[in-house]
Design an enzyme around this catalytic site. Structure first.
Site, mmCIF file in Angstrom:
data_model
loop_
_atom_site.group_PDB
_atom_site.id
_atom_site.type_symbol
_atom_site.label_atom_id
_atom_site.label_comp_id
_atom_site.label_asym_id
_atom_site.label_seq_id
_atom_site.Cartn_x
_atom_site.Cartn_y
_atom_site.Cartn_z
ATOM 1 N N SER A 192 114.564 64.869 5.029
ATOM 2 C CA SER A 192 115.957 64.540 4.774
ATOM 3 C C SER A 192 116.045 63.761 3.459
ATOM 4 O O SER A 192 115.477 64.185 2.450
ATOM 5 C CB SER A 192 116.502 63.742 5.960
ATOM 6 O OG SER A 192 117.814 64.082 6.271
ATOM 7 N N ASP A 442 119.612 74.514 9.723
ATOM 8 C CA ASP A 442 119.965 73.183 9.230
ATOM 9 C C ASP A 442 121.009 73.310 8.134
ATOM 10 O O ASP A 442 120.769 73.969 7.112
ATOM 11 C CB ASP A 442 118.704 72.511 8.681
ATOM 12 C CG ASP A 442 118.974 71.141 8.079
ATOM 13 O OD1 ASP A 442 120.043 70.569 8.372
ATOM 14 O OD2 ASP A 442 118.108 70.657 7.324
ATOM 15 N N HIS A 467 116.651 70.714 11.276
ATOM 16 C CA HIS A 467 116.414 69.628 10.336
ATOM 17 C C HIS A 467 115.008 69.040 10.489
ATOM 18 O O HIS A 467 114.662 68.495 11.523
ATOM 19 C CB HIS A 467 117.471 68.544 10.562
ATOM 20 C CG HIS A 467 117.685 67.653 9.388
ATOM 21 N ND1 HIS A 467 118.074 68.115 8.149
ATOM 22 C CD2 HIS A 467 117.565 66.307 9.239
ATOM 23 C CE1 HIS A 467 118.203 67.108 7.314
ATOM 24 N NE2 HIS A 467 117.882 65.996 7.951
#
Length: 510
Positions: A192, A442, A467
């Site tokens: 991320s 994602d 993710h």
């Protein structure tokens, strides 16, 4: 006493987020002024998280960091927390590698607990593991406390990606020096926002790390590099592919909610329908709460049960849509929507009402980052998106940031500092040894690197991945494609280490 579920509305990251990233000029209906959806990690959760139970063995240390690495002013230092494990390390004499996770915008113990891939690789490679905390998060606050650190634009001015990367660089250098491990190679990891930091650190400090695994890292989600509707289109497609009727119900629900809110005691009725602990003050609060649930579900649409964001079943979008669709007869659209999102916010059935604005983690720092340099344009399209239609409006965005922090955003700074435009051509000339891994479920994948740039800057893309699923601990339920993805990552990392060791041995023997 009735238990309560908390959900901080808006914050990435990153997305993820719903913090402060892209304010919008909305069409007919008054949809909330969404900032960038936040990343999981600084996320809203359906319950107040307890202190993490450490799955892995490590020690907690603190390092005295400079507040400003780019001036010589006599400023106070601060204590940066980091987690370290030498349990499997081969040591400096055998050039044991250092696996260094670039800390995200939150408590580092939570990220360490959810990044099993790094811990599982350590014994395989004889690696030291280090998880440093990002400044202004967790326990790593300048000025002695979160209250002082977040006090105003002056105290927050040192919360930048550049300063965070410099923290990591100084920590790596100091650790290697103190352990006589100057020859030990460093491999960066991150997911991320942490994945973005890992990729950027490899480019900014190539002499400190030999490679980086950047998982679900939307390094291209800036300016006009990708269309602003990309994120919400991917979220919406995930629901549409699962159930067209579910998609249609969600898309129609916004008008129904808006209409209900305009009635006498409409907000009170909505408060009761959605089991809020306190009366809704605006319909935008409810819109944000629902949008957060849908966006996070798309991010953590894992093929097996997990508790990354909150306890959820495997394939949670399928379960949400099942609840919405199976309640179609004799129930209102609002009751169906509640049944669906209740699965996300209260899958365990342990809570009786929901709080909207309770942030147990002190993640407000992301608001600042999104208002200064992490400006990720977002919009919602008419035909593809299941969300209310709105266009990205930088003027409104800037007004929000000026009112909130008395700062002027720099929407082009990230691409100036780290690149982004014509990324592929630029990295062909000077970049090496970066893995960009993404799952197409994602919504952040649309802002990441999805094609190989060179032989050593590669994109690993899985159709059913969510993710940074590859960074999560291995389980018996991992599908074959996930096992294969991780094996490819391991092979590439091994190649980096082998090449480094061969060069070092050749140098020592010459």
């Amino acid at each position: 006493m009735a238990s309560k579920a908390s959900s901080s509305i808006q914050h990435v990251f990153f997305f993820l987020f719903l913090v402060v990233s892209s304010l919008s000029s909305l069409s007919a209906k008054s949809f909330p002024n969404n900032l960038t959806p936040r990343f999981p990690g600084r996320s809203s959760r359906s319950h107040r998280l307890q202190s993490p139970v450490n799955k892995y063995l490590y020690e907690t240390h603190y390092f005295e960091q400079q507040l400003d690495h780019f001036s010589f002013s006599n400023l106070p230092t601060f204590r940066q927390r980091y987690l370290i494990s030498t349990q499997h390390w081969l040591g400096p004499n055998r050039m044991g590698p250092i696996f260094f996770y670039c800390g995200n915008e939150g408590d580092i113990e939570w990220f360490a607990d959810n990044t099993g891939f790094v811990w599982e690789l350590a014994p395989r490679f004889g690696a030291m593991v280090v998880f440093p905390e990002h400044r202004y998060y967790g326990e790593s606050f300048p000025y002695g406390s979160i209250e002082e650190a977040y006090k105003n634009a002056t105290t927050l001015s040192y919360l930048t990606t550049e300063q965070a990367l410099a923290d990591f660089a100084i920590l790596i250098t100091d650790l290697k020096r103190n352990l006589s491990a100057e020859a030990s190679p460093v491999v960066l990891f991150g997911g991320s926002y942490g994945g973005m930091l890992a990729a950027w650190m490899r480019l900014k400090y190539p002499h400190l790390a030999i490679g980086a695994l950047a998982s679900s890292a939307p390094v291209l989600q800036f300016e006009d590099i990708v269309p602003p509707e990309t994120f919400y289109n991917i979220v919406s497609n995930g629901f549409r592919q699962e159930s067209s009727s579910c998609f249609k119900t969600i898309k129609e629900s916004w008008d129904v909610i808006e209409s209900e809110s305009e009635k006498n005691d409409g907000l009170l009725k909505l408060t009761k329908t959605f089991h809020m602990c306190q009366k809704l003050e605006t319909v935008e609060d409810l819109f944000n709460w629902l949008e957060s649930a849908y966006s996070y579900l798309a991010m953590v649409n894992y093929p097996y049960p997990s508790s990354f964001m909150t306890p959820l079943p495997g394939n949670p979008i399928k379960e949400l849509c099942r609840r919405i669709d199976n309640n179609a007869d004799g129930t209102t659209i609002l009751e169906r929507i509640y049944e669906g999102v209740n699965m996300y916010y209260n899958y365990t059935g342990e809570v009786d009402c929901f709080m909207l604005d309770d942030d147990p983690h002190g993640l407000d720092g992301w608001d600042w980052q999104a208002c200064t340099e992490m400006v990720m344009p977002m919009s919602s399209s008419l035909d593809i998106s299941m969300f209310p239609t709105y266009d990205y409006n930088y003027t409104s965005y800037q007004e929000y940031c000026s009112d909130s922090f008395n700062v002027k955003s720099r929407p082009t700074w990230i691409t100036t500092e780290f690149g982004g435009h014509d990324f592929k051509t630029a990295l062909k000339y000077f970049g090496t040894n970066i893995i960009f891994s993404n799952g197409l479920l994602d919504p952040w994948s649309g802002g990441s690197v999805l094609e190989d740039i060179s032989e050593s800057i590669v994109a690993l893309v899985t159709e059913k991945g969510a993710h940074h699923l590859d960074l999560r601990p291995a389980t018996d339920e991992d599908p074959d494609w996930l096992v294969e993805q991780r094996e490819t990552e391991i092979k590439l990392i091994k190649g980096w280490l082998d090449s480094y060791n061969q060069e070092k041995k050749a140098h020592f023997s010459s």
